[in-house]
Motif scaffolding. Structure first.
Motif, PDB file in Angstrom:
ATOM      1  N   LEU A 179       0.900  -1.208  -0.052  1.00 57.11           N
ATOM      2  CA  LEU A 179       0.075  -0.249   0.148  1.00 57.11           C
ATOM      3  C   LEU A 179       0.787   1.219   0.001  1.00 57.11           C
ATOM      4  O   LEU A 179       0.674   2.219  -0.789  1.00 57.11           O
ATOM      5  CB  LEU A 179      -0.827  -0.049   1.265  1.00 57.11           C
ATOM      6  N   LEU A 180       1.749   1.127   0.883  1.00 56.41           N
ATOM      7  CA  LEU A 180       2.594   2.426   1.013  1.00 56.41           C
ATOM      8  C   LEU A 180       3.826   2.768  -0.008  1.00 56.41           C
ATOM      9  O   LEU A 180       3.810   3.975  -0.756  1.00 56.41           O
ATOM     10  CB  LEU A 180       3.205   2.625   2.543  1.00 56.41           C
ATOM     11  N   GLY A 182       4.089   0.352  -2.936  1.00 54.28           N
ATOM     12  CA  GLY A 182       3.925  -0.286  -4.193  1.00 54.28           C
ATOM     13  C   GLY A 182       4.528  -1.435  -4.345  1.00 54.28           C
ATOM     14  O   GLY A 182       5.528  -1.973  -3.621  1.00 54.28           O
TER      15      GLY A 182
ATOM     16  N   LEU B 153      -6.839  -4.406  -6.258  1.00 51.19           N
ATOM     17  CA  LEU B 153      -6.788  -2.939  -6.664  1.00 51.19           C
ATOM     18  C   LEU B 153      -7.801  -2.967  -7.776  1.00 51.19           C
ATOM     19  O   LEU B 153      -8.533  -1.769  -7.911  1.00 51.19           O
ATOM     20  CB  LEU B 153      -5.528  -2.493  -6.912  1.00 51.19           C
ATOM     21  N   SER B 156     -10.982  -2.261  -5.785  1.00 48.63           N
ATOM     22  CA  SER B 156     -10.987  -0.960  -5.384  1.00 48.63           C
ATOM     23  C   SER B 156     -11.381   0.020  -6.400  1.00 48.63           C
ATOM     24  O   SER B 156     -12.184   0.982  -6.149  1.00 48.63           O
ATOM     25  CB  SER B 156      -9.418  -0.473  -5.016  1.00 48.63           C
ATOM     26  N   GLY B 157     -10.856  -0.139  -7.716  1.00 49.62           N
ATOM     27  CA  GLY B 157     -11.124   0.739  -8.967  1.00 49.62           C
ATOM     28  C   GLY B 157     -12.565   0.519  -9.068  1.00 49.62           C
ATOM     29  O   GLY B 157     -13.318   1.580  -9.214  1.00 49.62           O
ATOM     30  N   VAL B 166     -14.544   8.120  -7.984  1.00 43.38           N
ATOM     31  CA  VAL B 166     -13.523   8.348  -9.197  1.00 43.38           C
ATOM     32  C   VAL B 166     -14.248   8.229 -10.397  1.00 43.38           C
ATOM     33  O   VAL B 166     -15.119   7.497 -10.490  1.00 43.38           O
ATOM     34  CB  VAL B 166     -12.308   7.178  -9.045  1.00 43.38           C
ATOM     35  N   VAL B 171      -9.756   5.870 -13.462  1.00 39.58           N
ATOM     36  CA  VAL B 171      -9.462   4.486 -12.694  1.00 39.58           C
ATOM     37  C   VAL B 171      -8.138   3.737 -12.935  1.00 39.58           C
ATOM     38  O   VAL B 171      -7.430   3.423 -12.140  1.00 39.58           O
ATOM     39  CB  VAL B 171     -10.765   3.805 -12.214  1.00 39.58           C
ATOM     40  N   ARG B 173      -5.402   4.874 -14.420  1.00 39.91           N
ATOM     41  CA  ARG B 173      -4.188   5.713 -13.718  1.00 39.91           C
ATOM     42  C   ARG B 173      -4.007   5.377 -12.403  1.00 39.91           C
ATOM     43  O   ARG B 173      -2.820   5.046 -11.947  1.00 39.91           O
ATOM     44  CB  ARG B 173      -4.090   7.014 -14.351  1.00 39.91           C
ATOM     45  N   LEU B 174      -5.258   5.517 -11.676  1.00 40.99           N
ATOM     46  CA  LEU B 174      -5.247   5.586 -10.301  1.00 40.99           C
ATOM     47  C   LEU B 174      -4.509   4.055  -9.751  1.00 40.99           C
ATOM     48  O   LEU B 174      -3.735   4.055  -8.646  1.00 40.99           O
ATOM     49  CB  LEU B 174      -6.638   5.559  -9.553  1.00 40.99           C
ATOM     50  N   VAL B 175      -5.435   3.011 -10.496  1.00 34.54           N
ATOM     51  CA  VAL B 175      -5.034   1.694  -9.982  1.00 34.54           C
ATOM     52  C   VAL B 175      -3.438   1.401 -10.454  1.00 34.54           C
ATOM     53  O   VAL B 175      -2.721   0.963  -9.525  1.00 34.54           O
ATOM     54  CB  VAL B 175      -5.671   0.708 -10.748  1.00 34.54           C
ATOM     55  N   SER B 177      -0.826   3.379 -10.829  1.00 32.95           N
ATOM     56  CA  SER B 177       0.106   4.255  -9.938  1.00 32.95           C
ATOM     57  C   SER B 177       0.186   3.841  -8.547  1.00 32.95           C
ATOM     58  O   SER B 177       1.260   3.698  -8.048  1.00 32.95           O
ATOM     59  CB  SER B 177      -0.221   5.608 -10.172  1.00 32.95           C
ATOM     60  N   SER B 178      -0.964   3.458  -7.884  1.00 35.31           N
ATOM     61  CA  SER B 178      -0.993   3.167  -6.822  1.00 35.31           C
ATOM     62  C   SER B 178      -0.284   1.569  -6.521  1.00 35.31           C
ATOM     63  O   SER B 178       0.519   1.417  -5.484  1.00 35.31           O
ATOM     64  CB  SER B 178      -2.345   2.908  -6.094  1.00 35.31           C
ATOM     65  N   LEU B 179      -0.707   0.796  -7.387  1.00 33.89           N
ATOM     66  CA  LEU B 179       0.065  -0.625  -7.612  1.00 33.89           C
ATOM     67  C   LEU B 179       1.464  -0.398  -7.481  1.00 33.89           C
ATOM     68  O   LEU B 179       2.351  -1.058  -6.786  1.00 33.89           O
ATOM     69  CB  LEU B 179      -0.580  -1.270  -8.552  1.00 33.89           C
ATOM     70  N   LEU B 180       1.902   0.264  -8.606  1.00 35.01           N
ATOM     71  CA  LEU B 180       3.408   0.356  -8.698  1.00 35.01           C
ATOM     72  C   LEU B 180       4.012   0.861  -7.722  1.00 35.01           C
ATOM     73  O   LEU B 180       5.435   0.625  -7.436  1.00 35.01           O
ATOM     74  CB  LEU B 180       3.880   0.931 -10.185  1.00 35.01           C
ATOM     75  N   THR B 181       3.836   2.289  -7.388  1.00 34.16           N
ATOM     76  CA  THR B 181       4.530   3.117  -6.436  1.00 34.16           C
ATOM     77  C   THR B 181       3.972   3.459  -5.250  1.00 34.16           C
ATOM     78  O   THR B 181       4.528   4.086  -4.383  1.00 34.16           O
ATOM     79  CB  THR B 181       4.684   4.416  -7.156  1.00 34.16           C
ATOM     80  N   GLY B 182       2.793   2.827  -4.909  1.00 32.37           N
ATOM     81  CA  GLY B 182       2.147   3.248  -3.558  1.00 32.37           C
ATOM     82  C   GLY B 182       1.456   4.504  -3.108  1.00 32.37           C
ATOM     83  O   GLY B 182       1.498   5.345  -4.193  1.00 32.37           O
TER      84      GLY B 182
END
Lengths: 193, 193
Positions: A179-180, A182, B153, B156-157, B166, B171, B173-175, B177-182
């Motif tokens: 989560l934090l 990635g 995720l 989530s989306g 959202v 969605v 991009r959000l999924v 980006s959150s997945l890869l970099t938190g």
């Protein structure tokens, strides 16, 4: 004689093992007759809604424990960061007991529970927005997204444990760390083998 | 006269709007009688299992499109990274149509679908392990965890779009980006306002 609390505990276990569990299966898990179960709960829906209510009570309790509103107002970045970690690890623990409720269609479709979910999501969003302001959470994500991301990774964690891909003792760390920061290897590290 | 494909499309829409939709509601959505619906599908479960099968066909198609096995064998880090992004964005698109299937208890409890899910998860895990070896994905996470994190995720989306938090166009991009970099602000950036 099972009391209401014991029945709810047995029902929770039965639904976690099989989210489609019938009232007959719940009665069997609780060691009571179907008639006794029906004296406590008119319907399967009524039972699920009470379990959903308890899962929301637990969520509210976690927000109370970290004093979400005071913390958001404090602007204390290290304290906010620590509280987010405490919250997520607490949610992972709670999901071990109430995991089925995360995706139960009866619970998700109940208007009263949905309304209360929104109230709790609003409390959380205040904390997330504060966390963005003090540089703990990314400023480029919508504040309402954070709660959804946490929710999804709780579903991930529960499913990974259920399938047997992840040990229960590891799931809190995996959820929090993914989560934090990635799942990608940060590109500023030279990681090519 | 609605054909089988049209009925499946209407059923998918009905279940996305209400995962507890009855056969009567599906028939109404398809503009056919319950008798006609039952000629095509013996039971609600049979209908859900066919929709679940189609969602797995789509998943398999995404893995075929990026040629997951050849890519894993290639050890080509930029290509693997690009393919992971393509896969996740494709899954988000697919979840817009098949989102209800992600958490449907009938679909999740079906042994044949679960077996095929494991086969697809195994194909993915080979790609994830290759991505770890070439420094695209974090080496400290278990390879079987990545698929669960993506799955969560996606939930989530879908939920964030359903609630209206959202926009559909945001969605993916959000999924990703959150997945890869938190969701945390990287600590090596000075982000205090």
């Amino acid at each position: 004689m099972a009391d209401r609390n014991e029945i709810l505990g047995a029902a929770q276990g039965a639904f976690n093992a099989d989210p489609a569990a019938s009232m007959a299966a719940v009665a069997e898990a609780a060691g009571i007759s179907r008639a006794t179960l029906h004296r406590h709960f008119d319907s399967r829906e009524a039972l699920l809604v009470e379990l959903g209510t308890r899962s929301l009570d637990q969520w509210a309790g976690r927000l109370d424990e970290v004093d979400a509103e005071a913390l958001a107002a404090s602007g204390d970045a290290p304290a906010i960061r620590a509280a987010l970690e405490t919250l997520v690890l607490g949610y992972v623990d709670d999901a071990d007991g109430f995991g089925f409720a995360l995706t139960d269609h009866v619970i998700l479709a109940n208007a009263d529970l949905e309304e209360r979910t929104q109230v709790l999501a609003d409390r959380e969003a205040v904390l997330f927005a504060a966390a963005q302001r003090v540089g703990v959470l990314r400023p480029d994500l919508p504040p309402r997204w954070f709660g959804h991301a946490i929710y999804g990774l709780l579903v991930s964690g529960r499913e990974a444990v259920r399938i047997g891909d992840v040990a229960r003792r590891d799931v809190g760390r995996l959820v929090l760390s993914s989560l934090l920061t990635g799942i990608a290897q940060p590109q500023n590290q030279d990681s090519t083998p």
